[in-house]
Design a protein around this motif. Structure first.
Motif, PDB file in Angstrom:
ATOM      1  N   CYS B   2     -12.255 -46.587   2.616  1.00 49.09           N
ATOM      2  CA  CYS B   2     -12.959 -48.174   2.441  1.00 49.09           C
ATOM      3  C   CYS B   2     -12.474 -48.897   0.740  1.00 49.09           C
ATOM      4  CB  CYS B   2     -14.504 -47.348   1.311  1.00 49.09           C
ATOM      5  SG  CYS B   2     -14.424 -45.871   1.434  1.00 49.09           S
ATOM      6  N   HIS B 128     -19.687 -50.065  -3.472  1.00 50.35           N
ATOM      7  CA  HIS B 128     -18.950 -49.728  -2.404  1.00 50.35           C
ATOM      8  C   HIS B 128     -18.822 -50.325  -1.084  1.00 50.35           C
ATOM      9  CE1 HIS B 128     -17.567 -46.692   0.548  1.00 50.35           C
ATOM     10  NE2 HIS B 128     -17.068 -46.138  -0.246  1.00 50.35           N
ATOM     11  N   ASN B 158     -12.409 -43.891  -2.523  1.00 51.75           N
ATOM     12  CA  ASN B 158     -12.483 -43.724  -1.278  1.00 51.75           C
ATOM     13  C   ASN B 158     -10.738 -43.348  -1.006  1.00 51.75           C
ATOM     14  OD1 ASN B 158      -9.979 -44.877   0.127  1.00 51.75           O
ATOM     15  ND2 ASN B 158      -9.255 -47.219  -1.338  1.00 51.75           N
ATOM     16  N   THR B 257     -10.296 -51.551  -5.505  1.00 51.09           N
ATOM     17  CA  THR B 257      -9.437 -51.009  -4.659  1.00 51.09           C
ATOM     18  C   THR B 257      -8.098 -51.694  -4.489  1.00 51.09           C
ATOM     19  OG1 THR B 257     -10.884 -50.425  -3.024  1.00 51.09           O
ATOM     20  CG2 THR B 257      -8.621 -48.756  -3.101  1.00 51.09           C
TER      21      THR B 257
END
Lengths: 512, 285, 381
Positions: B2, B128, B158, B257
């Motif tokens: 994710c 998230h 993640n 990320t």
């Protein structure tokens, strides 16, 4: 078909020879000494272990092994196809045994006349004469109305596999074609196969799926572009989580040249694709290959059977057309002994979670032509039928083809001593005989498969189903969810054990 | 697998920082990766000191979940927590004092529509987006994860904690309770158990990196800190950036990320990739 | 394929290859006939029915060539006097060695330490002065203490507890106790007294009445349970479980670690030392030492390779959830889930029992249900 000229029957030196001898004498002597000491001291000797211990003591290296694991329980022989016969007086040759792969996202499909294919066995792990035998046999079969799929294995493809169709040679420059011919000549000469006709060799009438493995052992982009399908190899049953190995002694100069690596050094593929670390990466990789091939050819993803429910879920969401699952007993040219023996689940055991994963996915999606090919410990029509009944669309066969070429199952493929000349160069493989053997093997297996389906009253081999099979063993019933031949299943068997226990314990209100 | 994101405002005293809005922008920019669930945790000091909220999901019908809130003071909070720990029907998901966790299956936009994320203010927060790989798609398997051990702990994750079973068994043996089957929950429980023991959040992160196995990047928030932590091999991505602020809006540190999530909120100075295995912590000022 | 079935399979396939026509019997028919004739095969070594789940897509494998896989193990619970092993192995064995064989062994152990592959030794003999490796001295009397790094005591009843108290006062290093088949009753007490771990010899224990007919995996499972029970409600401070006996290859070591072993007591190196003594015309200490060294280095590579293929960067992260079995017996004895189904045999029986008593309206209480489950699973054992 003109194959090979005369070659002498006397001791024959293949210039594609290995460098080292396997199983040094002192390892064997050492192992015998160990067995003696163990026996004299009154301990129990496990001879297999002693041999491994002796090998490790001799060279300090991880011992390798080849072909498949000695799985104690394969479940197949505990399964019976009810009332089906592999041999029948009736003619069931109109039973449809074909298999289509592709079409879920790819524009083209691969259609074969049998639901089984040649599993990936690469040039390098098996020698050139064996590869040529399979090539000629599959051509012969195609000419005789049986198109069967070949998988290149992870070590790249041979020139006639990549350039075996007229279409593939159309855009070749003269210099490129000459260099291909030169390399081909080198290969044939080194194996005393100069007599082979080049035109016949550069004919490929069967569909070829190329393997896209983590080692990326090819130099020519035509490897991917001329293929009929690409299989992304994430793992295989024999060495799940471990990369491919070709021992240094088997990386001859020609093998090295074909793969684009250095000769005489072991060829290790990384245990994972450096660019595939998780589900999103697999999606990206599949889409990349689709772009490269213009969305034309089917893309397949291959995994060994271990955490198979989760892995199937990921493959179903990854835009692949097909999944190949390799049970733990699937063979290999070389793998560390313990990795081969101890990692992975059995083929039949994996089919249960695979069915669940596929059913769960299609609860919220429309059916779209996704196919499942299963490998691992399958070598004859009955096993093919059982695997199809449990949910596979197709099956891959590896060891069966080695047997057809004369394999004696001594499982020393990672060394040079193969007595059949398939994986070693000390003996000479009889190519003509092997072609004949493979041809007969496939032809007869197709007939047997049609007989099984026909005697069950089915028009297609894909219609063989779970209700056609029964088991004779409690564990097999639990793992496969199949019933016993008297109609009971593991639930009723355990219920009757519960009844017995209740009676034996004389429990209140429980006398049944 | 994710998209995760988080941010820490430079000035923690500012109670009106548009934390919710910035998080929502970051999440919506990564929506294409993951569509099975969305969730946020936002911290705001202005929440009442002696009041705790315990939130649970309760199944209503075939696939709907309602949210139950149990308000407690410091006197009866332990008792209420005990009841929840012992009730298997309860899908506990948040133990709050200064923190608010909101999460749901579906897209980030839907989360905002339902709960008004963009209007939420605070000093720091995390967010998230989820693609389900191993657990079912339900609201209680969505991130962020919290724990009944201590209030105001939220994590988003993640990757995969591969030795999850070992860590969970060991923590359960010690006496701590888990409420879901997601491996991400173990991060929250582990960190809380260490804070309980020695109070040093940075040490707790380092202990987790040493103990956990597998590929992961997580962002963990407590009432006065936020940290981004990558596994010791750096197998999963993670990136930090700084928005120096303008007259209109205050400065903040952001982490995610993907670089694209930092781009979208202008956190494009002092770009830094956290060292594998070394937690990068920001404390509330 | 099984060794004794290879010839059958080959013959069956060759029939197809030679004739090109269907056979009369399939390979499974032939295999079934042979198995029926030779009687139902008793399951041999249960280790062979246990497999590990490898890492591929849902979790990525590690690459031991590029990523360091940790095998380091510490023995010791409190204080600074912990022993550190680079490979979780203690040489422990039942072979009596000659002095020259012992010297070869000591030389190999020193060389292993030089090569950052330290393993330890458990021995009755006095420790060598200049040694580089940790030596656990097997003691029954504190007066014989001779400056080892650790001590192994054999459990002989209540007297052992007194001995432990005495030794603890004079010795700071780790103390391990070699237990008998009744370890479930006293392990917690011993751990309370401050020992650092227990040594369980599965070969000896399965000969006892309590574990008759059972396999090493049942012993390891129970031993781990005993240690876990001690830690209920406490923080785990690292008491270690040393498993010796039927764990003499890397595969079994990995499976034992999955079931809960922290350290393996290994005696094949002793066997090699002994063979070295008997096989050569004149005994060569250096060659034998080299053989032992090689063997341990190869074992070390195997012990890094297998966890990496399962998705762990640390050998000690192997846990029961990573293993499955193709044997009902193994599932019962080791509480291991069956492959493909992912439930233990006991779970399956429990579920069927629950549904059965509900549909048939049989009234049984929890205790009675437990008795039924025990009886049903005992029968399958």
């Amino acid at each position: 078909m003109v194959l090979i000229g005369n070659y002498s029957q006397s001791f024959y030196r293949n210039t594609e020879k290995q460098k080292e001898m396997p199983l040094p004498k002192d390892v064997m002597n050492f192992r015998w000494d160990m067995a003696k000491v163990v026996k004299n001291e009154g301990h129990v000797a496990d001879l297999k272990s002693l041999l491994l211990d002796a090998q490790k003591a001799a060279d300090g290296l991880v011992p390798y092994a080849s072909l498949g694991a000695h799985a104690q329980n394969d479940y197949f022989s505990n399964m019976i196809i009810n009332n089906a016969k592999i041999n029948s007086m009736q003619d069931y040759s109109d039973v449809d045994a074909s298999l289509i792969i592709g079409g879920r996202y790819s524009k083209k499909i691969i259609k074969t006349d049998v639901p089984f294919s040649v599993g990936g066995m690469s040039y390098g792990s098996i020698k050139l004469p064996a590869k040529i035998s399979m090539h000629f046999a599959l051509n012969k079969l195609a000419k005789n109305g049986i198109k069967i799929l070949m998988n290149t294995g992870e070590g790249g493809a041979l020139p006639w596999e990549i350039y075996g169709t007229e279409k593939s040679r159309k855009k070749l420059s003269k210099t490129h074609w000459n260099s291909i011919l030169q390399f081909t000549d080198k290969l044939l000469r080194a194996n005393h196969l100069e007599g082979i006709d080049i035109d016949e060799l550069f004919t490929r009438e069967y569909p070829l799926v190329v393997q896209y493995a983590s080692g990326r052992f090819w130099k020519d982009p035509a490897y991917l572009l001329n293929a009929d399908g690409i299989e992304i190899k994430i793992g295989q049953g024999a060495k799940i989580g471990h990369g491919g190995i070709l021992p240094g002694s088997k990386v001859t100069e020609l093998v090295a040249e074909n793969r684009g690596i250095l000769p005489h050094k072991p060829a290790h593929s990384p245990s994972r694709h450096l660019d595939i670390l998780g589900p999103e990466d697999l999606v990206a990789k599949v889409l990349e290959l689709r772009e490269l091939t213009n969305w034309e050819i089917p893309i397949i993803v291959k995994v060994g059977a271990s955490r198979i429910y989760d892995d199937m879920e990921i493959i179903l969401k990854s835009y692949a057309d097909c999944a190949t699952v390799d049970g733990m007993v699937g063979g290999t040219g070389a793998a560390p002994y313990e990795v081969r023996e101890d990692i992975g689940i059995n083929t039949i055991a994996s089919l249960h979670p695979i069915r669940d994963a596929i059913n769960d996915y299609y609860e919220t999606h429309d059916k779209d032509g996704f196919k499942l090919v299963v490998n691992g410990g399958i070598w004859d029509s009955e096993r093919i039928a059982k695997t199809i009944a449990l949910g596979a669309d197709g099956v891959g066969i590896g060891t069966g083809f080695l047997l057809a070429m004369g394999c004696t199952l001594i499982q020393e493929c990672h060394t040079d001593i193969c007595p059949a000349g398939i994986t070693g160069s000390h003996e000479k493989l009889d190519v003509e005989k092997s072609v004949e053997g493979i041809f007969n093997y496939i032809k007869a297996t197709k007939i047997e498969l049609q007989n099984i389906a026909g005697s069950l009253g089915r028009k297609k081999t894909e219609d063989i189903e779970m209700t056609d099979i029964s088991v004779n063993d409690l564990l097999t019933s639990i793992v496969s969810e199949l019933p016993f031949s008297d109609g009971s299943n593991y639930v009723s068997k355990i219920q009757s054990k519960i009844d017995d226990s209740i009676n034996a314990l004389n429990l209140q209100g429980g006398k049944i | 697998m994710c998209g995760i994101c988080g941010l820490m405002m430079d000035d923690g005293e500012l109670r009106h920082s548009p934390v919710g809005s910035i998080l929502q922008d970051m999440m919506e920019s990564q929506q294409v990766r993951a569509q099975d669930g969305a969730g946020i945790a936002i911290f705001n000091k202005s929440s009442a000191q002696d009041s705790f909220k315990i939130k649970n999901f309760r199944k209503e019908g075939i696939s709907n979940y309602a949210i139950d809130e149990v308000k407690s003071s410091s006197e009866n909070v332990s008792e209420n927590l005990q009841k929840i720990n012992q009730n298997p029907e309860c899908h506990f998901f948040s133990f709050e004092n200064e923190m608010t966790i909101l999460k749901e299956t579906g897209l980030a936009k839907d989360l905002d529509k339902k709960f008004g994320i963009r209007k939420m203010n605070g000093s720091h927060g995390i967010g998230h987006l989820r693609i389900a790989t191993s657990s079912r798609v339900t609201p209680y398997n969505t991130h962020p994860f919290s724990t009944t051990i201590l209030p105001d702990i939220a994590i988003v994750h993640n990757g995969e904690i591969t030795n999850y079973n070992l860590l969970r068994d060991s923590l359960e043996l010690e006496g701590f309770t888990f409420h879901t089957d997601s491996d991400s929950e173990v991060i929250a429980v582990f960190l809380a158990s260490r804070i309980l023991k020695h109070g040093d959040i940075e040490k707790a992160h380092r202990e987790f990196v040493a103990k956990a196995d597998g590929p992961f990047t997580y962002i963990a928030a407590t009432s006065d800190s936020i940290a981004i932590v990558r596994d010791k091999f750096g197998t999963r991505k993670g990136i930090i950036g700084y928005n120096p602020g303008t007259n209109d809006h205050p400065s903040f540190w952001a982490m995610a990320t993907d670089l694209s999530a930092l781009d979208v909120v202008g956190a494009t100075t002092k770009i830094e990739t956290p060292h594998p295995g070394k937690p990068r912590i920001f404390y509330r000022n | 394929m099984r060794l004794n079935e290879k010839a059958l399979i080959r013959k069956s396939i060759l029939e197809l290859c030679n004739t090109g026509m269907p056979r009369q019997k399939s390979t499974d028919d032939v295999i079934r006939t042979i198995r029926e004739k030779s009687g139902s095969e008793k399951e041999g070594n249960l280790w062979e029915y246990i497999i590990a789940l490898g890492a591929q897509l849902s979790r990525p494998p590690f690459d031991p060539y590029r990523e360091k896989i940790k095998l380091t193990t510490k023995i010791g619970r409190k204080g600074d006097q912990k022993i550190s092993l680079k490979i979780p192995i203690l040489i422990y064995g039942k072979f009596d060695l000659s002095q020259s064989s012992k010297d070869a062994l000591y030389l190999a152990l020193d060389n292993l330490d030089d090569n950052r592959s330290t393993i330890g030794l458990i021995s009755k003999d006095e420790p060598c002065d200049e040694r580089k490796y940790p030596h656990f001295q097997i003691l029954d009397d504190i007066s014989k203490l001779a400056d080892p790094d650790g001590i192994v005591l054999e459990y002989t009843g209540v007297k052992t507890e007194e001995k432990i108290e005495k030794i603890r006062k004079e010795f700071d290093g780790p103390i391990l106790v070699e237990v008998d088949e009744y370890f479930s009753y006293y392990t917690a007490k011993l751990l309370e007294l401050g020992i650092d771990g227990i040594v369980v010899n599965t070969d000896d224990i399965i000969k006892s009445e309590k574990y008759k007919g059972k396999h090493a995996i049942a012993v390891i499972h129970d031993a781990k349970l005993a240690i876990n029970e001690f830690y209920r409600g406490k923080e785990n401070d690292g008491a270690c479980l040393v498993i010796a006996g039927d764990v003499n290859n890397a595969g079994k070591m990995v499976k034992a670690a999955g079931l809960g072993a922290d350290i393996i007591g290994y005696d094949t190196s002793l066997l090699i030392a002994k063979v070295g003594h008997h096989s050569e015309n004149f005994f060569d200490e250096e060659i034998t030492a080299k053989k032992i060294f090689n063997h341990m280095i190869a074992t070390k590579s195997e012990l890094t390779g297998i966890p990496a293929a399962i998705g762990y960067s640390d050998f000690h992260n192997l846990s029961p959830s990573d293993f499955r079995t193709s044997s009902i017996k193994a599932s019962i004895q080791g509480n291991i889930p069956l492959e493909g189904v992912d439930k233990t045999y006991k779970n399956i029986v429990e579920e069927i029992l629950e549904e059965y008593v509900n549909t048939k309206n049989i009234s049984v209480n929890q205790q009675e249900k437990q008795k039924i489950i025990n009886l049903v699973t005992e029968e399958g054992n």
